[in-house]
Design a protein around this motif. Structure first.
Motif, PDB file in Angstrom:
ATOM      1  N   LEU A 267       0.828  -1.206   0.000  1.00 36.76           N
ATOM      2  CA  LEU A 267       0.000   0.000   0.000  1.00 36.76           C
ATOM      3  C   LEU A 267       0.865   1.258   0.000  1.00 36.76           C
ATOM      4  N   ILE A 268       1.885   1.278   0.868  1.00 35.87           N
ATOM      5  CA  ILE A 268       2.777   2.440   0.918  1.00 35.87           C
ATOM      6  C   ILE A 268       3.530   2.583  -0.399  1.00 35.87           C
ATOM      7  N   TYR A 269       3.973   1.455  -0.963  1.00 28.87           N
ATOM      8  CA  TYR A 269       4.712   1.477  -2.226  1.00 28.87           C
ATOM      9  C   TYR A 269       3.842   2.054  -3.350  1.00 28.87           C
ATOM     10  N   TYR A 270       2.592   1.636  -3.387  1.00 28.25           N
ATOM     11  CA  TYR A 270       1.693   2.126  -4.434  1.00 28.25           C
ATOM     12  C   TYR A 270       1.499   3.634  -4.329  1.00 28.25           C
ATOM     13  N   LEU A 271       1.306   4.119  -3.110  1.00 30.22           N
ATOM     14  CA  LEU A 271       1.046   5.543  -2.916  1.00 30.22           C
ATOM     15  C   LEU A 271       2.280   6.404  -3.180  1.00 30.22           C
ATOM     16  N   THR A 272       3.444   5.941  -2.700  1.00 33.35           N
ATOM     17  CA  THR A 272       4.643   6.786  -2.765  1.00 33.35           C
ATOM     18  C   THR A 272       5.487   6.553  -4.012  1.00 33.35           C
ATOM     19  N   ASP A 273       5.739   5.293  -4.350  1.00 29.16           N
ATOM     20  CA  ASP A 273       6.660   4.996  -5.457  1.00 29.16           C
ATOM     21  C   ASP A 273       5.963   4.840  -6.794  1.00 29.16           C
ATOM     22  N   VAL A 274       4.665   4.549  -6.779  1.00 29.78           N
ATOM     23  CA  VAL A 274       3.922   4.420  -8.033  1.00 29.78           C
ATOM     24  C   VAL A 274       3.151   5.701  -8.338  1.00 29.78           C
ATOM     25  N   ARG A 275       2.360   6.167  -7.367  1.00 31.53           N
ATOM     26  CA  ARG A 275       1.544   7.368  -7.579  1.00 31.53           C
ATOM     27  C   ARG A 275       2.293   8.663  -7.244  1.00 31.53           C
ATOM     28  N   ASN A 276       3.467   8.539  -6.645  1.00 27.91           N
ATOM     29  CA  ASN A 276       4.291   9.704  -6.271  1.00 27.91           C
ATOM     30  C   ASN A 276       3.571  10.662  -5.330  1.00 27.91           C
ATOM     31  N   ILE A 277       2.750  10.122  -4.444  1.00 29.97           N
ATOM     32  CA  ILE A 277       2.114  10.924  -3.411  1.00 29.97           C
ATOM     33  C   ILE A 277       3.077  11.018  -2.236  1.00 29.97           C
ATOM     34  N   ARG A 278       3.440  12.220  -1.863  1.00 27.58           N
ATOM     35  CA  ARG A 278       4.435  12.399  -0.811  1.00 27.58           C
ATOM     36  C   ARG A 278       3.761  12.534   0.552  1.00 27.58           C
ATOM     37  N   PHE A 279       4.073  11.626   1.446  1.00 29.30           N
ATOM     38  CA  PHE A 279       3.578  11.676   2.820  1.00 29.30           C
ATOM     39  C   PHE A 279       4.528  10.864   3.690  1.00 29.30           C
ATOM     40  N   GLY A 280       4.370  11.015   4.978  1.00 34.07           N
ATOM     41  CA  GLY A 280       5.146  10.193   5.904  1.00 34.07           C
ATOM     42  C   GLY A 280       6.615  10.535   5.999  1.00 34.07           C
ATOM     43  N   SER A 281       6.965  11.795   5.711  1.00 35.92           N
ATOM     44  CA  SER A 281       8.384  12.170   5.760  1.00 35.92           C
ATOM     45  C   SER A 281       8.987  11.947   7.139  1.00 35.92           C
ATOM     46  N   ILE A 282       8.192  12.210   8.191  1.00 33.08           N
ATOM     47  CA  ILE A 282       8.718  12.040   9.536  1.00 33.08           C
ATOM     48  C   ILE A 282       9.121  10.597   9.795  1.00 33.08           C
ATOM     49  N   PHE A 283       8.406   9.660   9.178  1.00 31.43           N
ATOM     50  CA  PHE A 283       8.778   8.253   9.325  1.00 31.43           C
ATOM     51  C   PHE A 283      10.086   7.970   8.582  1.00 31.43           C
ATOM     52  N   ARG A 284      10.251   8.623   7.434  1.00 28.69           N
ATOM     53  CA  ARG A 284      11.511   8.455   6.690  1.00 28.69           C
ATOM     54  C   ARG A 284      12.692   8.964   7.510  1.00 28.69           C
ATOM     55  N   TYR A 285      12.498  10.059   8.222  1.00 25.89           N
ATOM     56  CA  TYR A 285      13.568  10.590   9.061  1.00 25.89           C
ATOM     57  C   TYR A 285      13.936   9.588  10.155  1.00 25.89           C
ATOM     58  N   ALA A 286      12.916   8.996  10.782  1.00 22.02           N
ATOM     59  CA  ALA A 286      13.163   8.011  11.837  1.00 22.02           C
ATOM     60  C   ALA A 286      13.833   6.766  11.272  1.00 22.02           C
ATOM     61  N   GLY A 287      13.443   6.370  10.055  1.00 28.33           N
ATOM     62  CA  GLY A 287      14.024   5.190   9.433  1.00 28.33           C
ATOM     63  C   GLY A 287      15.481   5.344   9.089  1.00 28.33           C
ATOM     64  N   ALA A 288      15.928   6.590   8.875  1.00 30.52           N
ATOM     65  CA  ALA A 288      17.325   6.833   8.507  1.00 30.52           C
ATOM     66  C   ALA A 288      18.276   6.551   9.661  1.00 30.52           C
ATOM     67  N   ASN A 289      17.781   6.654  10.903  1.00 32.09           N
ATOM     68  CA  ASN A 289      18.588   6.350  12.097  1.00 32.09           C
ATOM     69  C   ASN A 289      17.798   5.428  13.020  1.00 32.09           C
ATOM     70  N   ALA A 290      17.221   4.391  12.440  1.00 30.79           N
ATOM     71  CA  ALA A 290      16.250   3.559  13.150  1.00 30.79           C
ATOM     72  C   ALA A 290      16.798   2.953  14.439  1.00 30.79           C
ATOM     73  N   ILE A 291      17.950   2.301  14.371  1.00 36.17           N
ATOM     74  CA  ILE A 291      18.495   1.633  15.550  1.00 36.17           C
ATOM     75  C   ILE A 291      18.907   2.645  16.605  1.00 36.17           C
ATOM     76  N   VAL A 292      19.486   3.761  16.170  1.00 26.55           N
ATOM     77  CA  VAL A 292      19.913   4.796  17.116  1.00 26.55           C
ATOM     78  C   VAL A 292      18.710   5.376  17.856  1.00 26.55           C
ATOM     79  N   VAL A 293      17.642   5.666  17.130  1.00 29.37           N
ATOM     80  CA  VAL A 293      16.434   6.208  17.750  1.00 29.37           C
ATOM     81  C   VAL A 293      15.842   5.203  18.721  1.00 29.37           C
TER      82      VAL A 293
END
Length: 362
Positions: A267-293
């Protein structure tokens, strides 16, 4: 092919945020049911969180190692990373605020979340480097069936095996024999030794999803939805003979959680990578330092429970009672608001790290 798949970053970050949320309620005495683990058999939304992270560990292995050859240098990096994760987990389990800042040896818990991530990452990465996808499927099947047979048919000291919380539960029996008192509970450990075997399959199933995402297949969304639905169906069918159980990490639990992971990621892939709908940036930030957070949240939460404000009340309890407890709202809502405040802090921390281009690799 884009260098990164946005949906994977969002999925990883959202999983970490949910892990923090379910681990830090205001009070464990008042928590909404979906934010609690199942008492034993069955599963709740909270039971999906940790297997989701192991699943995305597998997906990330594909991006990190797909074009690497199995050699001493790569094996060394995998081993070092695994040992770092295990070391961080052992530190969390052993730390206390009293000098010499280490618990009595007998009370230190050896298994744990970060320890399991480290072990699962090690074996999943090694298997991925050395086996093609067809052989990996066979490994996954053998491990799941083998684990089922072990827990159901292997007797313990003359007693028939059980899947309940009892001495003749093989997973618990092995943990007690190996770790002694160093377990989460006397009668079970949710990150125990034997149950780590099927947990490896959770990551292997994530590897298959990673291979789909990096392939030249055109209908990736449809494939992921189909795969997720198939795993869900298979897991619930297996539930009739091998109950879905997070504490034991049963084979049915592996299949069901991987099924949901594929559906959510699709579902996330369809919305972001297929339809190019941008959302959830804050989750992307957390994912970049997932273990540290995650490590920071676990360590600070532990400090908040250990440090006393007035000699009796912990920082955690004082903050919760002073700020969040009111007559006009329920205790469950107060508890959730506390957890959401904690999550907001770590989202802000993740945002600052991301914007300053600070990426701490573990």
């Amino acid at each position: 092919m884009k260098s990164r798949i946005l949906s994977v970053d969002i999925f990883r970050g959202a999983t970490i945020i949910l892990m923090i949320l379910v681990n830090t309620p205001g009070t464990w005495s008042n928590v909404y049911a979906p934010f609690l683990h199942a008492k034993w058999h069955g599963y709740t939304p909270t039971d999906l969180v940790f297997p989701f992270f192991l699943f995305i560990v597998g997906t990330s292995i594909v991006f990190a190692y797909q074009n690497k050859k199995a050699n001493a240098s790569v094996y060394k990096k995998i081993t070092v990373r695994s040992l770092k994760l295990i070391g961080l987990g052992l530190f969390l389990g052993a730390f206390t605020i009293n000098f010499p800042f280490i618990k009595d040896f007998a009370s230190i818990r050896f298994p744990g979340v970060l320890q399991r991530i480290g072990v699962v990452f090690f074996f999943a990465a090694i298997l991925f480097l050395n086996l093609n996808w067809k052989k990996l499927i066979w490994v996954a099947v053998v491990l799941l069936i083998g684990y089922w047979l072990l827990l159901v048919f292997v007797p313990i000291e003359g007693m028939a095996s059980t899947l309940e919380r009892a001495p003749n539960n093989l997973a618990n029996y092995v943990d007690v024999q190996v770790f002694g008192t160093h377990n989460y509970k006397p009668d079970y450990d949710p990150e125990g030794l034997l149950s780590t075997i099927p947990a490896i399959v959770s990551s292997l199933l994530g590897i298959f999803t990673g291979l789909i995402l990096t392939s030249k297949q055109e209908k990736k969304t449809t494939i992921l939805f189909g795969l997720g639905g198939s795993l869900l169906l298979l897991g619930h069918l297996l539930d009739f003979v091998f109950p879905i159980n997070k504490a034991l990490w049963t084979s049915s639990f592996v299949l069901v959680t991987a099924g949901w992971a594929n559906i959510v990621l699709a579902l996330i892939y369809y919305l972001t990578d297929v339809r190019n709908i941008r959302f959830g940036s804050i989750f992307r930030y957390a994912g970049a330092n997932a273990i540290v957070v995650y490590f920071a949240s676990s360590f600070i939460t532990k400090l908040f429970y250990l440090i006393k404000v007035d000699g009796e009340t912990s920082i955690h309890g004082w903050l919760f009672n002073k700020i969040y407890v009111h007559r006009f709202i329920s205790m469950e809502l107060s508890s959730l608001l506390y957890g959401l405040s904690v999550v907001s802090f770590y989202c802000l921390l993740a945002y600052v790290l991301y914007k300053r281009k600070i990426f701490i690799k573990v």
